[in-house]
Write an enzyme that holds these catalytic residues in place. Structure first.
Site, mmCIF file in Angstrom:
data_model
loop_
_atom_site.group_PDB
_atom_site.id
_atom_site.type_symbol
_atom_site.label_atom_id
_atom_site.label_comp_id
_atom_site.label_asym_id
_atom_site.label_seq_id
_atom_site.Cartn_x
_atom_site.Cartn_y
_atom_site.Cartn_z
ATOM 1 N N ASN A 9 -21.500 -66.363 40.346
ATOM 2 C CA ASN A 9 -22.075 -65.718 41.529
ATOM 3 C C ASN A 9 -21.984 -64.211 41.308
ATOM 4 O O ASN A 9 -20.912 -63.635 41.441
ATOM 5 C CB ASN A 9 -21.290 -66.158 42.772
ATOM 6 N N LYS A 11 -23.151 -61.879 43.047
ATOM 7 C CA LYS A 11 -23.072 -61.125 44.311
ATOM 8 C C LYS A 11 -24.029 -59.923 44.251
ATOM 9 O O LYS A 11 -25.067 -60.010 43.615
ATOM 10 C CB LYS A 11 -21.611 -60.725 44.600
ATOM 11 N N HIS A 96 -21.392 -68.893 51.823
ATOM 12 C CA HIS A 96 -20.323 -68.144 51.157
ATOM 13 C C HIS A 96 -19.511 -67.383 52.211
ATOM 14 O O HIS A 96 -20.071 -66.907 53.204
ATOM 15 C CB HIS A 96 -20.917 -67.180 50.131
ATOM 16 N N GLU A 98 -18.438 -64.485 52.292
ATOM 17 C CA GLU A 98 -18.928 -63.119 52.565
ATOM 18 C C GLU A 98 -20.111 -63.159 53.530
ATOM 19 O O GLU A 98 -20.285 -62.261 54.357
ATOM 20 C CB GLU A 98 -19.287 -62.429 51.237
ATOM 21 N N GLU A 166 -13.453 -72.176 48.404
ATOM 22 C CA GLU A 166 -13.108 -70.801 48.061
ATOM 23 C C GLU A 166 -12.193 -70.226 49.145
ATOM 24 O O GLU A 166 -12.684 -69.756 50.187
ATOM 25 C CB GLU A 166 -14.360 -69.936 47.963
ATOM 26 N N GLY A 172 -11.758 -62.147 45.029
ATOM 27 C CA GLY A 172 -11.781 -60.740 44.640
ATOM 28 C C GLY A 172 -10.443 -60.040 44.802
ATOM 29 O O GLY A 172 -10.357 -58.822 44.729
ATOM 30 N N SER A 212 -10.908 -65.727 42.234
ATOM 31 C CA SER A 212 -10.152 -65.118 41.130
ATOM 32 C C SER A 212 -9.953 -66.063 39.941
ATOM 33 O O SER A 212 -8.887 -66.048 39.309
ATOM 34 C CB SER A 212 -8.811 -64.563 41.626
HETATM 35 P P1 13P Z 1 -14.008 -63.777 42.514
HETATM 36 O O1 13P Z 1 -14.059 -64.699 41.304
HETATM 37 O O2 13P Z 1 -14.436 -62.382 42.206
HETATM 38 O O3 13P Z 1 -12.687 -63.871 43.215
HETATM 39 O O4 13P Z 1 -15.104 -64.339 43.532
HETATM 40 C C1 13P Z 1 -15.142 -65.691 43.845
HETATM 41 C C2 13P Z 1 -16.360 -65.961 44.634
HETATM 42 O O5 13P Z 1 -16.485 -65.526 45.769
HETATM 43 C C3 13P Z 1 -17.437 -66.729 43.992
HETATM 44 O O6 13P Z 1 -18.413 -67.097 44.901
#
Ligand code: 13P
Length: 251
Positions: A9, A11, A96, A98, A166, A172, A212
């Site tokens: 992803n 982003k 997601h 976010e 997640e 992150g 992560s």
């Molecule tokens: P990270 O791997 O940067 O923690 O992000 C995970 C994520 O949100 C994948 O959709």
């Protein structure tokens, strides 16, 4: 045996040109005749077409990061599932954290988007996960249950759905859920899906872990019986790291 699935992803990262470069690096890193696990990349909407051209003919699939629940109309800033399918996407990430946290996504809109994506021929990666506050107050299972139940409401066939667990506190932040913590929630999801859809559907369902994931922790996570791959953020922006995670899922 469920086939593992690893999706990057990206982003809100990478211009069109940068996306082309990274897509080409991922294809090169996997090499010819790669068949270890299912692999996808999710560039921004803007770079989907360009990245799609680069990965054409490879095993890498094109994934979108979101879609709207109508086919077209007055929804400024949105992109529909029908458009994504026509642009060559095979899957879309929906719900997601976010999107939920910053853009007002709810279980109800996640459900609408999921239904529309499925009806337009896309596979869906449905994201669920608890916040740190929810984990610390002991409501993780209840939160995950409502996200899964409401996200899947009215959907009778889940064969084109992957669930991504997640934990918000692990995204992150560099804090990965331990493999035991992740496995506990994955098992909870599979048990719930067994209640809702029966044993065959639940055993066939792939549940990815995200938060992560790095080359150094991927193998341990993917070795857990109910972890069927990963949804990778930061580490997917580096082709060598992403390829190492894919290798860990292909063991
Ligand atoms: P990270 O791997 O940067 O923690 O992000 C995970 C994520 O949100 C994948 O959709």
């Amino acid at each position: 045996m469920r086939r593992k699935i690893v999706v990057g992803n990206w982003k809100m990262n990478n211009t069109i040109a940068e996306s082309e470069t990274l897509a080409a690096e991922v294809v090169a890193a996997l090499g010819e005749n790669f068949s270890g696990c299912e692999v996808g990349i999710a560039p921004t909407f803007l770079a989907l077409e360009a990245a799609g051209r680069i990965i054409e003919g490879s095993e890498v699939q094109l994934v979108a990061q979101n879609c709207h629940y109508e086919n077209d109309g007055a929804f400024t800033g949105e992109v529909s599932a029908r458009m994504l399918f026509a642009a060559g996407c095979s899957s879309v990430i929906i719900g997601h954290s976010e999107r939920r946290q910053y853009f007002g996504e709810t279980n109800a809109t996640v459900n609408l988007r999921t239904k529309k994506a499925l009806s337009e021929g896309l596979n869906v990666i449905l994201c669920v996960g608890e916040t740190l506050e929810q984990r610390e107050s002991g409501v993780t299972d209840a939160i995950i249950s409502s996200q899964v139940r409401e996200g899947l409401d009215g959907i009778s066939d889940i064969s084109s759905i992957v669930i991504a667990y997640e934990p918000v506190w692990a995204i992150g932040t560099g804090k990965t859920a331990s493999s035991a913590q992740a496995e506990e929630v994955h098992l909870h999801i599979r048990t719930l899906v067994t209640e809702l859809y029966g044993d065959d559907a639940a055993q066939g369902l792939r549940i990815q872990y995200g938060g992560s994931v790095k080359p150094s922790n991927a193998a341990e996570l993917f070795a857990m019986p109910n972890i069927d791959g990963g949804l990778i953020g930061g580490a997917s922006l580096n082709a060598a790291d992403f390829a190492a995670i894919i290798t860990a899922a292909s063991l």
